[in-house]
Design a protein around this motif. Structure first.
Motif, PDB file in Angstrom:
ATOM      1  N   SER A  46       0.781  -1.132  -0.001  1.00 26.22           N
ATOM      2  CA  SER A  46       0.165  -0.050   0.002  1.00 26.22           C
ATOM      3  C   SER A  46       0.912   1.245  -0.022  1.00 26.22           C
ATOM      4  O   SER A  46       0.522   2.252  -0.653  1.00 26.22           O
ATOM      5  CB  SER A  46      -0.922  -0.001   1.076  1.00 26.22           C
ATOM      6  N   GLN A  47       1.939   1.108   0.747  1.00 28.84           N
ATOM      7  CA  GLN A  47       2.916   2.380   0.859  1.00 28.84           C
ATOM      8  C   GLN A  47       3.483   2.524  -0.608  1.00 28.84           C
ATOM      9  O   GLN A  47       3.624   3.776  -1.171  1.00 28.84           O
ATOM     10  CB  GLN A  47       3.877   2.297   2.004  1.00 28.84           C
ATOM     11  N   LEU A  48       3.949   1.470  -0.952  1.00 31.29           N
ATOM     12  CA  LEU A  48       4.743   1.566  -2.262  1.00 31.29           C
ATOM     13  C   LEU A  48       3.847   2.019  -3.507  1.00 31.29           C
ATOM     14  O   LEU A  48       4.277   2.596  -4.308  1.00 31.29           O
ATOM     15  CB  LEU A  48       5.349   0.348  -2.699  1.00 31.29           C
ATOM     16  N   ASP A  49       2.762   1.740  -3.390  1.00 37.53           N
ATOM     17  CA  ASP A  49       1.747   2.025  -4.621  1.00 37.53           C
ATOM     18  C   ASP A  49       1.681   3.313  -4.377  1.00 37.53           C
ATOM     19  O   ASP A  49       1.053   4.225  -5.431  1.00 37.53           O
ATOM     20  CB  ASP A  49       0.276   1.474  -4.213  1.00 37.53           C
ATOM     21  N   ARG A  50       1.606   4.267  -3.285  1.00 37.19           N
ATOM     22  CA  ARG A  50       1.432   5.575  -3.332  1.00 37.19           C
ATOM     23  C   ARG A  50       2.641   6.517  -3.559  1.00 37.19           C
ATOM     24  O   ARG A  50       2.583   7.505  -3.592  1.00 37.19           O
ATOM     25  CB  ARG A  50       0.909   5.949  -1.800  1.00 37.19           C
ATOM     26  N   ILE A  51       3.752   5.785  -4.071  1.00 39.04           N
ATOM     27  CA  ILE A  51       5.108   6.658  -4.285  1.00 39.04           C
ATOM     28  C   ILE A  51       5.012   7.140  -5.703  1.00 39.04           C
ATOM     29  O   ILE A  51       4.659   6.216  -6.486  1.00 39.04           O
ATOM     30  CB  ILE A  51       6.102   5.600  -4.015  1.00 39.04           C
ATOM     31  N   GLU A  55      10.691  11.424 -13.040  1.00 39.56           N
ATOM     32  CA  GLU A  55      11.694  10.989 -13.955  1.00 39.56           C
ATOM     33  C   GLU A  55      12.367  12.208 -14.492  1.00 39.56           C
ATOM     34  O   GLU A  55      12.296  13.553 -14.200  1.00 39.56           O
ATOM     35  CB  GLU A  55      11.074  10.486 -15.422  1.00 39.56           C
ATOM     36  N   LYS A  56      13.716  12.066 -15.066  1.00 44.29           N
ATOM     37  CA  LYS A  56      14.752  13.026 -15.654  1.00 44.29           C
ATOM     38  C   LYS A  56      13.975  14.233 -16.296  1.00 44.29           C
ATOM     39  O   LYS A  56      14.215  15.309 -16.445  1.00 44.29           O
ATOM     40  CB  LYS A  56      15.806  12.518 -16.272  1.00 44.29           C
ATOM     41  N   ASP A  57      13.011  13.486 -17.371  1.00 41.16           N
ATOM     42  CA  ASP A  57      12.250  14.597 -18.217  1.00 41.16           C
ATOM     43  C   ASP A  57      11.154  15.224 -17.581  1.00 41.16           C
ATOM     44  O   ASP A  57      10.531  16.138 -18.149  1.00 41.16           O
ATOM     45  CB  ASP A  57      11.901  13.770 -19.025  1.00 41.16           C
ATOM     46  N   GLY A  58      11.015  15.271 -16.297  1.00 36.57           N
ATOM     47  CA  GLY A  58      10.134  15.966 -15.459  1.00 36.57           C
ATOM     48  C   GLY A  58       8.706  15.179 -15.294  1.00 36.57           C
ATOM     49  O   GLY A  58       7.800  15.779 -14.606  1.00 36.57           O
ATOM     50  N   THR A  59       8.296  14.000 -16.085  1.00 34.69           N
ATOM     51  CA  THR A  59       7.097  13.592 -15.746  1.00 34.69           C
ATOM     52  C   THR A  59       7.363  12.611 -14.433  1.00 34.69           C
ATOM     53  O   THR A  59       8.245  12.330 -13.814  1.00 34.69           O
ATOM     54  CB  THR A  59       6.806  12.400 -16.966  1.00 34.69           C
ATOM     55  N   ILE A  60       5.837  12.589 -13.931  1.00 27.90           N
ATOM     56  CA  ILE A  60       5.818  12.120 -12.505  1.00 27.90           C
ATOM     57  C   ILE A  60       5.292  10.634 -12.633  1.00 27.90           C
ATOM     58  O   ILE A  60       3.794  10.644 -13.325  1.00 27.90           O
ATOM     59  CB  ILE A  60       4.832  12.734 -11.794  1.00 27.90           C
ATOM     60  N   ILE A  61       5.551   9.403 -12.518  1.00 31.30           N
ATOM     61  CA  ILE A  61       4.982   8.075 -12.437  1.00 31.30           C
ATOM     62  C   ILE A  61       4.935   7.720 -11.256  1.00 31.30           C
ATOM     63  O   ILE A  61       5.685   7.856 -10.239  1.00 31.30           O
ATOM     64  CB  ILE A  61       6.143   7.252 -13.279  1.00 31.30           C
ATOM     65  N   ASN A  62       3.344   7.056 -11.042  1.00 33.59           N
ATOM     66  CA  ASN A  62       3.121   6.452  -9.700  1.00 33.59           C
ATOM     67  C   ASN A  62       3.570   4.970  -9.942  1.00 33.59           C
ATOM     68  O   ASN A  62       2.992   4.405 -10.915  1.00 33.59           O
ATOM     69  CB  ASN A  62       1.645   6.622  -9.488  1.00 33.59           C
ATOM     70  N   LEU A  63       4.447   4.372  -8.821  1.00 40.64           N
ATOM     71  CA  LEU A  63       4.608   3.106  -8.916  1.00 40.64           C
ATOM     72  C   LEU A  63       3.484   1.958  -9.192  1.00 40.64           C
ATOM     73  O   LEU A  63       3.596   0.956  -9.611  1.00 40.64           O
ATOM     74  CB  LEU A  63       5.440   2.761  -7.472  1.00 40.64           C
ATOM     75  N   GLY A  64       2.443   2.443  -8.421  1.00 37.74           N
ATOM     76  CA  GLY A  64       1.302   1.355  -8.396  1.00 37.74           C
ATOM     77  C   GLY A  64       0.748   1.277  -9.698  1.00 37.74           C
ATOM     78  O   GLY A  64       0.356   0.398 -10.231  1.00 37.74           O
ATOM     79  N   GLU A  65       0.619   2.355 -10.488  1.00 37.54           N
ATOM     80  CA  GLU A  65       0.106   2.591 -11.725  1.00 37.54           C
ATOM     81  C   GLU A  65       1.119   1.992 -12.926  1.00 37.54           C
ATOM     82  O   GLU A  65       0.620   1.033 -13.756  1.00 37.54           O
ATOM     83  CB  GLU A  65      -0.282   3.985 -12.143  1.00 37.54           C
ATOM     84  N   LYS A  66       2.496   2.290 -12.695  1.00 38.96           N
ATOM     85  CA  LYS A  66       3.333   1.690 -13.471  1.00 38.96           C
ATOM     86  C   LYS A  66       3.378   0.077 -13.712  1.00 38.96           C
ATOM     87  O   LYS A  66       3.646  -0.465 -14.268  1.00 38.96           O
ATOM     88  CB  LYS A  66       5.019   2.423 -13.214  1.00 38.96           C
ATOM     89  N   GLY A  68       1.091  -1.787 -12.561  1.00 41.18           N
ATOM     90  CA  GLY A  68      -0.270  -2.412 -12.671  1.00 41.18           C
ATOM     91  C   GLY A  68      -1.176  -2.892 -11.342  1.00 41.18           C
ATOM     92  O   GLY A  68      -1.822  -3.769 -11.421  1.00 41.18           O
ATOM     93  N   ASN A  69      -0.637  -2.375 -10.172  1.00 43.14           N
ATOM     94  CA  ASN A  69      -0.761  -2.931  -8.877  1.00 43.14           C
ATOM     95  C   ASN A  69      -1.781  -1.822  -8.334  1.00 43.14           C
ATOM     96  O   ASN A  69      -2.116  -2.088  -7.144  1.00 43.14           O
ATOM     97  CB  ASN A  69       0.164  -3.416  -8.106  1.00 43.14           C
ATOM     98  N   LYS A  70      -2.065  -0.826  -8.932  1.00 39.07           N
ATOM     99  CA  LYS A  70      -2.789   0.135  -8.102  1.00 39.07           C
ATOM    100  C   LYS A  70      -4.338  -0.491  -7.929  1.00 39.07           C
ATOM    101  O   LYS A  70      -4.917  -0.934  -8.710  1.00 39.07           O
ATOM    102  CB  LYS A  70      -2.943   1.383  -8.973  1.00 39.07           C
ATOM    103  N   GLU A  71      -4.676  -0.379  -6.471  1.00 39.26           N
ATOM    104  CA  GLU A  71      -5.941  -0.669  -5.987  1.00 39.26           C
ATOM    105  C   GLU A  71      -6.986   0.343  -6.490  1.00 39.26           C
ATOM    106  O   GLU A  71      -6.659   1.502  -6.277  1.00 39.26           O
ATOM    107  CB  GLU A  71      -6.015  -0.924  -4.352  1.00 39.26           C
ATOM    108  N   ALA A  72      -8.226  -0.111  -6.766  1.00 39.26           N
ATOM    109  CA  ALA A  72      -9.192   0.688  -7.371  1.00 39.26           C
ATOM    110  C   ALA A  72      -9.988   1.307  -5.961  1.00 39.26           C
ATOM    111  O   ALA A  72     -10.103   0.609  -5.124  1.00 39.26           O
ATOM    112  CB  ALA A  72     -10.412  -0.252  -8.229  1.00 39.26           C
TER     113      ALA A  72
END
Length: 73
Positions: A46-51, A55-66, A68-72
């Motif tokens: 749960s904690q990792l999914d919220r991180i 990225e270097k190009d300025g985009t922000i990526i959620n680990l849970g979404e990246k 595929g484990n993000k809870e609905a």
């Protein structure tokens, strides 16, 4: 996991070191430990999914979404 179950895990551990456990107590200990580890893993996931990672190009990526484990919600 509630405080009483954690106390019981500790009681069984101490008893196993002092005098040993019966077969029923060994089964109980195994089940309680599995439940405890499941709770720990769930909390960590749960904690990792919220991180979010920037990225270097300025985009922000959620680990849970990246991954595929993000809870609905």
């Amino acid at each position: 996991m509630d405080e009483q179950k954690i106390k019981r895990i500790n009681e069984l551990y101490r008893k196993s070191k002092e005098e040993g456990l019966s077969d029923d107590e060994k089964k109980e200990q195994k089940l309680l430990r599995a439940e405890y580890l499941g709770a720990i893993r769930g909390n960590l996931k749960s904690q990792l999914d919220r991180i979010d990672i920037k990225e270097k190009d300025g985009t922000i990526i959620n680990l849970g979404e990246k991954f595929g484990n993000k809870e609905a919600n």
